[in-house]
Design an enzyme around this catalytic site. Structure first.
Site, mmCIF file in Angstrom:
data_model
loop_
_atom_site.group_PDB
_atom_site.id
_atom_site.type_symbol
_atom_site.label_atom_id
_atom_site.label_comp_id
_atom_site.label_asym_id
_atom_site.label_seq_id
_atom_site.Cartn_x
_atom_site.Cartn_y
_atom_site.Cartn_z
ATOM 1 N N SER A 1 6.896 -10.278 19.906
ATOM 2 C CA SER A 1 5.485 -10.335 19.546
ATOM 3 C C SER A 1 4.863 -8.952 19.704
ATOM 4 O O SER A 1 4.918 -8.352 20.775
ATOM 5 C CB SER A 1 4.752 -11.340 20.444
ATOM 6 O OG SER A 1 3.365 -11.098 20.441
ATOM 7 N N ARG A 2 4.258 -8.455 18.634
ATOM 8 C CA ARG A 2 3.630 -7.137 18.699
ATOM 9 C C ARG A 2 2.495 -7.124 19.718
ATOM 10 O O ARG A 2 2.277 -6.131 20.411
ATOM 11 C CB ARG A 2 3.114 -6.745 17.313
ATOM 12 C CG ARG A 2 4.219 -6.413 16.335
ATOM 13 C CD ARG A 2 3.743 -6.324 14.907
ATOM 14 N NE ARG A 2 3.487 -7.638 14.335
ATOM 15 C CZ ARG A 2 3.252 -7.855 13.058
ATOM 16 N NH1 ARG A 2 3.214 -6.844 12.211
ATOM 17 N NH2 ARG A 2 3.044 -9.071 12.602
ATOM 18 N N ASN A 3 1.769 -8.239 19.811
ATOM 19 C CA ASN A 3 0.663 -8.305 20.753
ATOM 20 C C ASN A 3 1.159 -8.358 22.191
ATOM 21 O O ASN A 3 0.632 -7.671 23.063
ATOM 22 C CB ASN A 3 -0.207 -9.521 20.430
ATOM 23 C CG ASN A 3 -0.859 -9.404 19.071
ATOM 24 O OD1 ASN A 3 -1.807 -8.658 18.886
ATOM 25 N ND2 ASN A 3 -0.337 -10.127 18.089
ATOM 26 N N ASP B 1 2.020 -21.674 17.874
ATOM 27 C CA ASP B 1 1.948 -20.227 17.682
ATOM 28 C C ASP B 1 1.702 -19.515 19.005
ATOM 29 O O ASP B 1 2.255 -18.443 19.273
ATOM 30 C CB ASP B 1 0.828 -19.915 16.689
ATOM 31 C CG ASP B 1 1.060 -18.625 15.920
ATOM 32 O OD1 ASP B 1 2.052 -17.930 16.205
ATOM 33 O OD2 ASP B 1 0.249 -18.314 15.030
ATOM 34 N N ARG C 1 0.824 -1.206 0.000
ATOM 35 C CA ARG C 1 0.000 0.000 0.000
ATOM 36 C C ARG C 1 0.862 1.260 0.000
ATOM 37 O O ARG C 1 0.431 2.311 -0.463
ATOM 38 C CB ARG C 1 -0.914 0.017 1.234
ATOM 39 C CG ARG C 1 -2.033 -1.001 1.208
ATOM 40 C CD ARG C 1 -3.021 -0.761 2.326
ATOM 41 N NE ARG C 1 -2.399 -0.803 3.650
ATOM 42 C CZ ARG C 1 -2.988 -0.417 4.769
ATOM 43 N NH1 ARG C 1 -4.218 0.070 4.721
ATOM 44 N NH2 ARG C 1 -2.370 -0.509 5.928
ATOM 45 N N LYS D 1 -4.849 -16.656 19.692
ATOM 46 C CA LYS D 1 -3.539 -16.547 20.346
ATOM 47 C C LYS D 1 -3.071 -15.103 20.427
ATOM 48 O O LYS D 1 -2.332 -14.741 21.358
ATOM 49 C CB LYS D 1 -2.519 -17.439 19.647
ATOM 50 C CG LYS D 1 -2.195 -17.064 18.200
ATOM 51 C CD LYS D 1 -1.002 -16.139 18.070
ATOM 52 C CE LYS D 1 -0.791 -15.708 16.634
ATOM 53 N NZ LYS D 1 0.383 -14.831 16.474
#
Length: 331
Positions: free
Chosen positions: A253-255, A243, A34, A190
């Protein structure tokens, strides 16, 4: 028939890493982005400096902002943020080569419709062959050629195995499964649980609490997957447990990093500030909660995360609520 030309929709970190996998597997790759600055940096420096800085990209990868550039691709990997999958596939539709499989690599539940990614794809691209790729895989590690294994779920076994063979390299091993729903449920839930684990770490509640949370979270993931029609055996594999363990165990991990910030006292806005990559669990949490309610599935950890993110409860109250739940049998 073997695949020759892969199109990857979404040039974030994971999309770029999967483009690397495709190129190393011998495919010509078109990476659709994008952001014009991404295509410019890939053309000039052979690097996605916005989302995956420091990783030199394979020569077989070209990048374009034009979805029409995917018109000749005989294999599509769809890797946009989950909440943008519908619009991305809608843009792809007039350019999709007849019969070209679409491999869904986005993990989440669509807000509003509460649909899994394969349901969204079936609505937008009726009749197109669909597969799901999910498993323990940090983008930076995969892009640099560190080894992992993933689930490649496809109801058509012959097609699933063909796709797996096309993507397989020594450091990226796809294992075929026929349970698309189970593979998707694992990947969606998850991310929400990883936010919870980050909160536990941020609050300094210890490794014991972390392990207990992963285990009870996996029970929630399994219950929801089975209620949706998936198999418990599927989520016990790479796309679920594998995962989950990875995403809940590292600040990469972004989360989990969002949860760490929340547990450390930051607001959600502060936790998300300055992040160029999407933490899918933030958008998926309310959808997972609503989906669980609609199926009458008990998911107290996911419920608590959704409530924290919505500002309905503070972190300490949510933790107290979980610790005060009535005692019950483990299984």
């Amino acid at each position: 028939m073997t695949f020759q030309h892969a199109g990857v929709i979404g040039a974030g970190a994971w999309g770029t890493a999967l483009a690397q996998v495709c190129a190393r597997a011998g495919l010509t790759v078109t990476l659709q982005a994008r952001e014009p600055e991404v295509t410019a940096s890939i053309a000039a420096e052979r690097e996605n400096t916005l989302f995956l800085a420091g990783v030199k990209l394979e020569d077989a990868i070209t990048a374009s902002t034009d979805m029409a550039a995917l018109a000749g691709c005989d294999l599509i990997l769809a890797v946009p943020p989950a909440q943008h999958l519908r619009s991305a596939l809608t843009a792809l539709k007039p350019h999709l080569k007849p019969g070209a499989p679409v491999v869904l690599c986005s993990k989440g539940v669509e807000q509003g419709s509460l649909k899994l990614m394969s349901d969204v794809a079936a609505e937008v691209l009726p009749g197109a062959p669909i597969a799901v790729l999910s498993g323990p895989s940090f983008a930076g590690e995969v892009a640099r050629g560190l080894p992992t294994a993933v689930t490649l779920a496809c109801e058509d076994e012959a097609l699933g195995r063909r796709i797996g063979q096309a993507l397989a390299i020594p450091t990226f091993r796809p294992y075929w499964a026929d349970d698309v729903i189970g593979a998707e449920a694992g990947g969606a839930v998850k991310n929400v649980l990883a936010i919870a684990c980050g909160i536990v770490e941020g609050k300094g509640l210890g490794r014991s609490a972390h392990a207990a949370l992963i285990t009870r979270g996996f029970a929630e993931l399994t219950r929801l997957a089975v209620a949706l029609g998936g198999k418990s055996e599927t989520v016990a594999g790479l796309c679920g447990l594998g995962d989950l363990v990875l995403t809940c165990s590292s600040p990469q991990s972004r989360n989990m990093s969002v949860g760490l910030a929340l547990g450390g006292g930051q607001t959600l806005e502060q936790a998300l500030a300055g992040k160029v990559s999407v933490a899918e669990g933030v958008a998926s949490a309310p959808a997972v909660r609503a989906l669980a309610h609609s199926l009458n599935v008990e998911t107290p950890i996911c419920e608590a995360v959704a409530a924290i993110l919505a500002g309905e409860v503070d972190v300490d109250s949510a933790i107290l609520g979980l610790l005060s739940r009535p005692l019950k049998a483990e299984v």
